[in-house]
Design a protein around this motif. Structure first.
Motif, PDB file in Angstrom:
ATOM      1  N   LYS A 349       0.853  -1.185   0.000  1.00  0.00           N
ATOM      2  CA  LYS A 349       0.000   0.000   0.000  1.00  0.00           C
ATOM      3  C   LYS A 349       0.890   1.236   0.000  1.00  0.00           C
ATOM      4  O   LYS A 349       1.550   1.540   0.980  1.00  0.00           O
ATOM      5  CB  LYS A 349      -0.923   0.002   1.219  1.00  0.00           C
ATOM      6  N   ILE A 350       0.896   1.913  -1.122  1.00  0.00           N
ATOM      7  CA  ILE A 350       1.750   3.085  -1.281  1.00  0.00           C
ATOM      8  C   ILE A 350       0.956   4.151  -2.033  1.00  0.00           C
ATOM      9  O   ILE A 350       0.142   3.838  -2.909  1.00  0.00           O
ATOM     10  CB  ILE A 350       3.051   2.708  -2.026  1.00  0.00           C
ATOM     11  N   GLN A 351       1.159   5.405  -1.657  1.00  0.00           N
ATOM     12  CA  GLN A 351       0.307   6.486  -2.178  1.00  0.00           C
ATOM     13  C   GLN A 351       0.953   7.205  -3.359  1.00  0.00           C
ATOM     14  O   GLN A 351       2.127   7.558  -3.330  1.00  0.00           O
ATOM     15  CB  GLN A 351      -0.009   7.492  -1.074  1.00  0.00           C
ATOM     16  N   LEU A 352       0.152   7.445  -4.385  1.00  0.00           N
ATOM     17  CA  LEU A 352       0.590   8.243  -5.523  1.00  0.00           C
ATOM     18  C   LEU A 352       0.527   9.714  -5.126  1.00  0.00           C
ATOM     19  O   LEU A 352      -0.555  10.283  -4.990  1.00  0.00           O
ATOM     20  CB  LEU A 352      -0.310   7.984  -6.730  1.00  0.00           C
ATOM     21  N   VAL A 353       1.677  10.344  -4.905  1.00  0.00           N
ATOM     22  CA  VAL A 353       1.706  11.724  -4.410  1.00  0.00           C
ATOM     23  C   VAL A 353       2.173  12.722  -5.469  1.00  0.00           C
ATOM     24  O   VAL A 353       2.180  13.923  -5.223  1.00  0.00           O
ATOM     25  CB  VAL A 353       2.610  11.854  -3.159  1.00  0.00           C
ATOM     26  N   GLY A 354       2.562  12.241  -6.627  1.00  0.00           N
ATOM     27  CA  GLY A 354       2.966  13.148  -7.690  1.00  0.00           C
ATOM     28  C   GLY A 354       2.916  12.443  -9.034  1.00  0.00           C
ATOM     29  O   GLY A 354       3.155  11.236  -9.122  1.00  0.00           O
ATOM     30  N   MET A 355       2.577  13.189 -10.067  1.00  0.00           N
ATOM     31  CA  MET A 355       2.568  12.617 -11.414  1.00  0.00           C
ATOM     32  C   MET A 355       3.011  13.681 -12.414  1.00  0.00           C
ATOM     33  O   MET A 355       2.376  14.732 -12.537  1.00  0.00           O
ATOM     34  CB  MET A 355       1.180  12.105 -11.786  1.00  0.00           C
ATOM     35  N   ILE A 356       4.105  13.403 -13.084  1.00  0.00           N
ATOM     36  CA  ILE A 356       4.578  14.289 -14.145  1.00  0.00           C
ATOM     37  C   ILE A 356       4.154  13.686 -15.481  1.00  0.00           C
ATOM     38  O   ILE A 356       4.565  12.585 -15.828  1.00  0.00           O
ATOM     39  CB  ILE A 356       6.108  14.464 -14.118  1.00  0.00           C
TER      40      ILE A 356
END
Length: 373
Positions: A349-356
């Motif tokens: 369980k890991i959070q998507l905190v940024g997307m380029i």
């Protein structure tokens, strides 16, 4: 996908008027960097022509035809004149949340009774940016009534003189939510800036309410992989000192875990919170804040200062949509599962905190950043 450029006008009131000025689909490249716990940014690289220079001007709003949640505001314009390679413009800026970075939290805001984070943040934004002081108003700003469950957590706090945007993102990290300002168009073609609080969805293998999203080299949707674990700045126990002097200074401690950290597992910090007044004004009369409520405010300050273990993953994922498509199957802030079979590394369980997102002559690529709990 094309770029939209909006012109803004301030009319008496003050009232915000927005007009779609131009659309552009002939850029050389576009970087669209969306962040969950900070303000995102964008960069456009385009031929430097008189027409483009007249369109891409400071303060204008930039949007995408396929994204109605994030809008940027132009803050920087760079012209590169080159006889051999041609003349180019680099247009850059941050998203609309950056408007709140133009204000500080003044006057001091104090919440001595148990209040939800949502009500606190919304009230402060409204009082500073959308209330009666016309010199501090952000024209067209509306505060949404809706907020996600994580924002219903309650607390006591006092805040003074902080940069408003930076302070909101501190609160976002505490509750696990995010904040955004989007450009909203009404049925009668009126525009407003809507401030919203939200949170991501759990799509990891540790739950069964939503379809699982798994990025793995064995699924061929994990193209490159970087993993970082850093506890050099980690802290998990705060001694917080507030109003008073010497041995009479009010103080408390704070930690997140159920068990008090100890021995090798205890990482202490000192938090100077003397700026938190132990007095408040009620109906024009200054009164002392009850001891219990004041200590709760000190604990809240301690929570803001603790630093978690840095556990981040950055990699490139497939964008062909055969398995998962960004902004359709998963979104910024969502929790997913990442596993690298080659190294035996699994993050359930890991959070998507940024997307380029990158658009150029090579096509469309996604570079996400994930953060562990």
């Amino acid at each position: 996908m094309y770029i939209e450029i909006y012109e803004t006008f301030i009319t008496p009131g003050p009232k915000l008027n927005v007009q779609l000025l131009a659309i552009c689909d002939s850029f050389s490249s576009l970087l669209w960097d969306v962040e969950y716990y900070s303000c995102g940014s964008f960069e456009i690289y385009i031929s430097a022509t008189p027409e483009n220079l007249s369109i891409f001007q400071k303060g204008r709003i930039v949007g995408r035809s396929d994204d109605k949640r994030y809008y940027g505001i132009i803050e920087k314009i760079l012209i590169n004149a080159d006889a051999e390679n041609g003349d180019y413009l680099t247009i850059s800026g941050r998203f609309l949340m950056s408007l709140l970075s133009r204000r500080i939290v003044y006057p001091s805001q104090s919440y001595t009774s148990e209040t939800s984070y949502a009500d606190i943040v919304k009230n402060i934004v409204y009082r500073i940016c959308a209330w009666h002081d016309t010199l501090r108003l952000i024209p067209g700003l509306q505060v949404s009534e809706f907020s996600s469950p994580c924002w219903q957590k309650t607390t006591h706090l006092q805040v003074s003189y902080e940069n408003l945007m930076d302070w909101i993102y501190k609160i976002c990290e505490i509750v696990g939510g995010t904040a955004n300002i989007r450009l909203k168009r009404s049925e009668d073609d009126e525009y407003s800036l809507v401030f919203e609080l939200s949170q991501g969805t759990d799509r990891s293998v540790l739950q069964n309410e939503n379809p699982h999203i798994v990025f793995s080299d064995s699924y061929n949707n994990l193209l490159s992989f970087d993993y970082l674990l850093d506890c050099s700045k980690y802290s998990n126990f705060a001694y917080v000192f507030g109003a008073g002097e010497g041995i009479f200074r009010k103080n408390t401690s704070f930690f997140f875990t159920e068990k008090i950290p100890s021995l090798f597992d205890r990482y202490e910090i000192y938090v100077d919170a003397r700026d938190l007044s132990d007095e408040t004004e009620v109906n024009g009369e200054t009164k002392e804040i009850p001891q219990t409520e004041y200590l709760n405010m000190l604990r809240e300050r301690g929570a803001e200062k603790l630093t978690p273990v840095t556990q981040a993953s950055e990699f490139t994922i497939a964008t062909d949509g055969k398995q998962y498509q960004y902004n359709r199957d998963y979104f910024l802030g969502d929790y997913v599962t990442v596993q690298n079979e080659r190294f035996g590394l699994k993050q359930p369980k890991i959070q998507l905190v940024g997307m380029i997102e990158s658009f150029d002559q090579n096509g469309h690529s996604l570079t996400p950043t994930f953060k562990g709990e």
